[in-house]
Design a protein around this motif. Structure first.
Motif, PDB file in Angstrom:
ATOM      1  N   GLY A 155      -1.774 -10.338 -18.523  1.00 29.78           N
ATOM      2  CA  GLY A 155      -3.047 -10.085 -17.858  1.00 29.78           C
ATOM      3  C   GLY A 155      -2.992  -9.516 -16.466  1.00 29.78           C
ATOM      4  O   GLY A 155      -4.036  -9.267 -15.855  1.00 29.78           O
ATOM      5  N   TRP A 156      -1.789  -9.280 -15.929  1.00 34.89           N
ATOM      6  CA  TRP A 156      -1.675  -8.705 -14.575  1.00 34.89           C
ATOM      7  C   TRP A 156      -1.996  -7.219 -14.615  1.00 34.89           C
ATOM      8  O   TRP A 156      -1.618  -6.524 -15.550  1.00 34.89           O
ATOM      9  N   ARG A 157      -2.699  -6.729 -13.597  1.00 34.60           N
ATOM     10  CA  ARG A 157      -3.039  -5.317 -13.520  1.00 34.60           C
ATOM     11  C   ARG A 157      -2.883  -4.813 -12.081  1.00 34.60           C
ATOM     12  O   ARG A 157      -2.967  -5.582 -11.111  1.00 34.60           O
ATOM     13  N   VAL A 158      -2.660  -3.510 -11.956  1.00 38.01           N
ATOM     14  CA  VAL A 158      -2.644  -2.825 -10.655  1.00 38.01           C
ATOM     15  C   VAL A 158      -4.014  -2.201 -10.440  1.00 38.01           C
ATOM     16  O   VAL A 158      -4.507  -1.482 -11.316  1.00 38.01           O
ATOM     17  N   HIS A 159      -4.615  -2.460  -9.285  1.00 37.47           N
ATOM     18  CA  HIS A 159      -5.994  -2.016  -9.053  1.00 37.47           C
ATOM     19  C   HIS A 159      -6.137  -0.973  -7.941  1.00 37.47           C
ATOM     20  O   HIS A 159      -7.223  -0.427  -7.771  1.00 37.47           O
ATOM     21  N   ASP A 160      -5.075  -0.719  -7.169  1.00 37.56           N
ATOM     22  CA  ASP A 160      -5.201   0.175  -6.013  1.00 37.56           C
ATOM     23  C   ASP A 160      -4.424   1.475  -6.159  1.00 37.56           C
ATOM     24  O   ASP A 160      -4.048   2.090  -5.163  1.00 37.56           O
ATOM     25  N   GLY A 161      -4.131   1.896  -7.350  1.00 37.33           N
ATOM     26  CA  GLY A 161      -3.519   3.202  -7.552  1.00 37.33           C
ATOM     27  C   GLY A 161      -2.007   3.171  -7.646  1.00 37.33           C
ATOM     28  O   GLY A 161      -1.337   2.212  -7.240  1.00 37.33           O
ATOM     29  N   VAL A 162      -1.478   4.263  -8.168  1.00 39.16           N
ATOM     30  CA  VAL A 162      -0.040   4.367  -8.422  1.00 39.16           C
ATOM     31  C   VAL A 162       0.766   4.395  -7.127  1.00 39.16           C
ATOM     32  O   VAL A 162       1.815   3.746  -7.019  1.00 39.16           O
ATOM     33  N   LEU A 163       0.293   5.135  -6.122  1.00 31.21           N
ATOM     34  CA  LEU A 163       1.061   5.256  -4.886  1.00 31.21           C
ATOM     35  C   LEU A 163       1.229   3.910  -4.192  1.00 31.21           C
ATOM     36  O   LEU A 163       2.320   3.570  -3.715  1.00 31.21           O
ATOM     37  N   ASN A 164       0.153   3.144  -4.132  1.00 30.31           N
ATOM     38  CA  ASN A 164       0.267   1.816  -3.524  1.00 30.31           C
ATOM     39  C   ASN A 164       1.178   0.908  -4.347  1.00 30.31           C
ATOM     40  O   ASN A 164       1.934   0.100  -3.790  1.00 30.31           O
ATOM     41  N   ALA A 165       1.116   1.053  -5.664  1.00 28.49           N
ATOM     42  CA  ALA A 165       2.000   0.250  -6.508  1.00 28.49           C
ATOM     43  C   ALA A 165       3.465   0.607  -6.262  1.00 28.49           C
ATOM     44  O   ALA A 165       4.331  -0.280  -6.173  1.00 28.49           O
ATOM     45  N   LEU A 166       3.744   1.895  -6.139  1.00 31.67           N
ATOM     46  CA  LEU A 166       5.118   2.318  -5.850  1.00 31.67           C
ATOM     47  C   LEU A 166       5.571   1.812  -4.483  1.00 31.67           C
ATOM     48  O   LEU A 166       6.731   1.419  -4.312  1.00 31.67           O
ATOM     49  N   ALA A 167       4.656   1.815  -3.511  1.00 32.03           N
ATOM     50  CA  ALA A 167       4.985   1.284  -2.184  1.00 32.03           C
ATOM     51  C   ALA A 167       5.304  -0.203  -2.271  1.00 32.03           C
ATOM     52  O   ALA A 167       6.223  -0.703  -1.600  1.00 32.03           O
ATOM     53  N   ALA A 168       4.557  -0.933  -3.111  1.00 33.07           N
ATOM     54  CA  ALA A 168       4.817  -2.359  -3.290  1.00 33.07           C
ATOM     55  C   ALA A 168       6.208  -2.588  -3.886  1.00 33.07           C
ATOM     56  O   ALA A 168       6.969  -3.447  -3.414  1.00 33.07           O
ATOM     57  N   PHE A 169       6.555  -1.828  -4.915  1.00 32.60           N
ATOM     58  CA  PHE A 169       7.879  -1.983  -5.519  1.00 32.60           C
ATOM     59  C   PHE A 169       8.985  -1.578  -4.535  1.00 32.60           C
ATOM     60  O   PHE A 169      10.068  -2.168  -4.538  1.00 32.60           O
ATOM     61  N   ALA A 170       8.708  -0.574  -3.697  1.00 35.58           N
ATOM     62  CA  ALA A 170       9.693  -0.182  -2.681  1.00 35.58           C
ATOM     63  C   ALA A 170       9.934  -1.314  -1.689  1.00 35.58           C
ATOM     64  O   ALA A 170      11.086  -1.592  -1.309  1.00 35.58           O
ATOM     65  N   LEU A 171       8.863  -1.983  -1.265  1.00 35.20           N
ATOM     66  CA  LEU A 171       9.012  -3.130  -0.366  1.00 35.20           C
ATOM     67  C   LEU A 171       9.809  -4.248  -1.035  1.00 35.20           C
ATOM     68  O   LEU A 171      10.661  -4.893  -0.403  1.00 35.20           O
ATOM     69  N   LEU A 172       9.535  -4.483  -2.315  1.00 36.40           N
ATOM     70  CA  LEU A 172      10.267  -5.516  -3.039  1.00 36.40           C
ATOM     71  C   LEU A 172      11.755  -5.192  -3.129  1.00 36.40           C
ATOM     72  O   LEU A 172      12.608  -6.063  -2.923  1.00 36.40           O
ATOM     73  N   LEU A 173      12.081  -3.938  -3.426  1.00 37.45           N
ATOM     74  CA  LEU A 173      13.487  -3.548  -3.531  1.00 37.45           C
ATOM     75  C   LEU A 173      14.178  -3.622  -2.177  1.00 37.45           C
ATOM     76  O   LEU A 173      15.350  -4.032  -2.089  1.00 37.45           O
ATOM     77  N   LEU A 174      13.475  -3.240  -1.107  1.00 40.95           N
ATOM     78  CA  LEU A 174      14.056  -3.357   0.234  1.00 40.95           C
ATOM     79  C   LEU A 174      14.322  -4.817   0.565  1.00 40.95           C
ATOM     80  O   LEU A 174      15.385  -5.173   1.100  1.00 40.95           O
ATOM     81  N   PHE A 175      13.361  -5.682   0.252  1.00 41.08           N
ATOM     82  CA  PHE A 175      13.513  -7.114   0.511  1.00 41.08           C
ATOM     83  C   PHE A 175      14.672  -7.686  -0.309  1.00 41.08           C
ATOM     84  O   PHE A 175      15.497  -8.447   0.202  1.00 41.08           O
ATOM     85  N   GLY A 176      14.743  -7.307  -1.582  1.00 41.06           N
ATOM     86  CA  GLY A 176      15.835  -7.778  -2.419  1.00 41.06           C
ATOM     87  C   GLY A 176      17.185  -7.276  -1.937  1.00 41.06           C
ATOM     88  O   GLY A 176      18.177  -8.013  -1.950  1.00 41.06           O
ATOM     89  N   TYR A 177      17.224  -6.012  -1.493  1.00 41.46           N
ATOM     90  CA  TYR A 177      18.481  -5.457  -0.981  1.00 41.46           C
ATOM     91  C   TYR A 177      18.945  -6.217   0.252  1.00 41.46           C
ATOM     92  O   TYR A 177      20.141  -6.492   0.419  1.00 41.46           O
ATOM     93  N   ALA A 178      17.995  -6.583   1.114  1.00 44.85           N
ATOM     94  CA  ALA A 178      18.347  -7.358   2.303  1.00 44.85           C
ATOM     95  C   ALA A 178      18.995  -8.681   1.910  1.00 44.85           C
ATOM     96  O   ALA A 178      19.999  -9.104   2.509  1.00 44.85           O
ATOM     97  N   PHE A 179      18.458  -9.313   0.886  1.00 43.98           N
ATOM     98  CA  PHE A 179      18.984 -10.615   0.494  1.00 43.98           C
ATOM     99  C   PHE A 179      20.336 -10.513  -0.206  1.00 43.98           C
ATOM    100  O   PHE A 179      21.107 -11.482  -0.210  1.00 43.98           O
ATOM    101  N   THR A 180      20.660  -9.368  -0.790  1.00 42.89           N
ATOM    102  CA  THR A 180      21.991  -9.234  -1.382  1.00 42.89           C
ATOM    103  C   THR A 180      23.075  -9.262  -0.308  1.00 42.89           C
ATOM    104  O   THR A 180      24.208  -9.667  -0.592  1.00 42.89           O
ATOM    105  N   TRP A 181      22.732  -8.879   0.905  1.00 42.01           N
ATOM    106  CA  TRP A 181      23.714  -8.968   1.991  1.00 42.01           C
ATOM    107  C   TRP A 181      23.957 -10.413   2.387  1.00 42.01           C
ATOM    108  O   TRP A 181      25.057 -10.788   2.783  1.00 42.01           O
TER     109      TRP A 181
END
Length: 290
Positions: A155-181
């Protein structure tokens, strides 16, 4: 470096160890190490599969067990609203749990002497760690993709467009990359992969639960709310919720700076973690292999 992966004769080692390796060579070495780790992951698919099971279980359990029982400011006890509220926390938790895998992988390489083989090559010292974190980042991206598909099914949906969704995933990957260090430093500091796995997870549970991942910080005791609001994890969770459009229309974020500027706060916190723990990990690696 690539000769180990492809089986060719190794390049002669640098005799003095004083020659400076440029950025391009360092990146090439890092990518070769990343390729080696990705090939290893593909040859042991159960590692990837088990890494996917845990976040999927969290999605299903929290969505259907807690959905409708937690009050969301601006939405009340709405099961559908909670499922969308939940996913930002699950996404962020999933990327941080890559810490344990990074630590265990490096600890295993140290234990088996593979790191000693890398030492004999004229390569950048930090390339071994950087390559490992690149490989973990690729695995995290695959995990996020699968998790997003499962979230869509519940039931999860993206409501603010593809670009914002991609920005969200980019933030998540940056955060995850930080934690791998952080995981890399843990892996270099312990004596076994088992200890690295435990050391990489034990502190993540309070970090993720003392946050806005699963319940709003407004529902916490007053003394705990500032701790949760200044938790870098909370900033990332709120940032991706806003970018996905998963926040109730009437929701008012707390007055603290990270909660008022979550996207910026998440990026800054991630870069600070990378700067600090990459420096510490590379120094630890040089001492361990020196």
């Amino acid at each position: 470096m690539s000769s180990i992966v492809e089986g060719a004769a190794p390049r002669p080692a640098v005799p003095t160890g004083t020659e400076r390796i440029g950025f391009q060579q360092s990146m090439r070495d890092s990518l070769v190490v990343a390729r080696r780790n990705l090939l290893r992951m593909m040859r042991i698919p159960e590692v990837v599969v088990f890494g996917l099971i845990q976040p999927i279980m969290f999605v299903v359990l929290f969505a259907y067990v807690f959905g409708g029982s937690i009050n969301i400011p601006g939405a009340g006890l709405d099961a559908d609203a909670y499922r969308e509220f939940l996913m930002g926390g699950i996404f962020a938790q999933t990327v941080t749990f890559a810490t344990a895998g990074a630590g265990a992988g490096i600890a295993e390489d140290m234990q088996k002497g593979i790191i000693d083989r890398f030492r004999s090559l004229p390569m950048a010292r930090g390339a071994v760690l950087t390559g490992r974190t690149f490989a973990d980042l690729a695995q995290t991206a695959v995990t996020l993709l699968v998790l997003a598909i499962v979230a869509f099914l519940v039931g999860w949906r993206v409501h603010d467009g593809v670009l914002n969704a991609l920005a969200a995933f980019a933030l998540l990957l940056l955060f995850g990359y930080a934690f791998t260090w952080i995981g890399a430093l843990i892996g270099l500091s312990v004596r076994s992969p088992e200890a690295a796995t435990s050391g990489g997870l034990v502190w993540l549970f309070p970090l993720t639960f003392i946050s806005n991942a699963f319940v709003p910080t407004e529902n916490m005791p007053g003394w705990l709310q500032p701790v949760a609001e200044w938790n870098p994890f909370s900033a990332t969770v709120l940032a991706v919720r806003e970018l996905f459009g998963n926040m109730p229309a009437d929701y008012q974020a707390p007055d603290s700076w990270p909660m008022q500027n979550p996207e910026l706060a998440s990026a800054i916190f991630s870069l600070i973690v990378i700067a600090i723990f990459r420096t510490l990990a590379v120094r630890k690696y040089k001492r361990a292999t020196g």
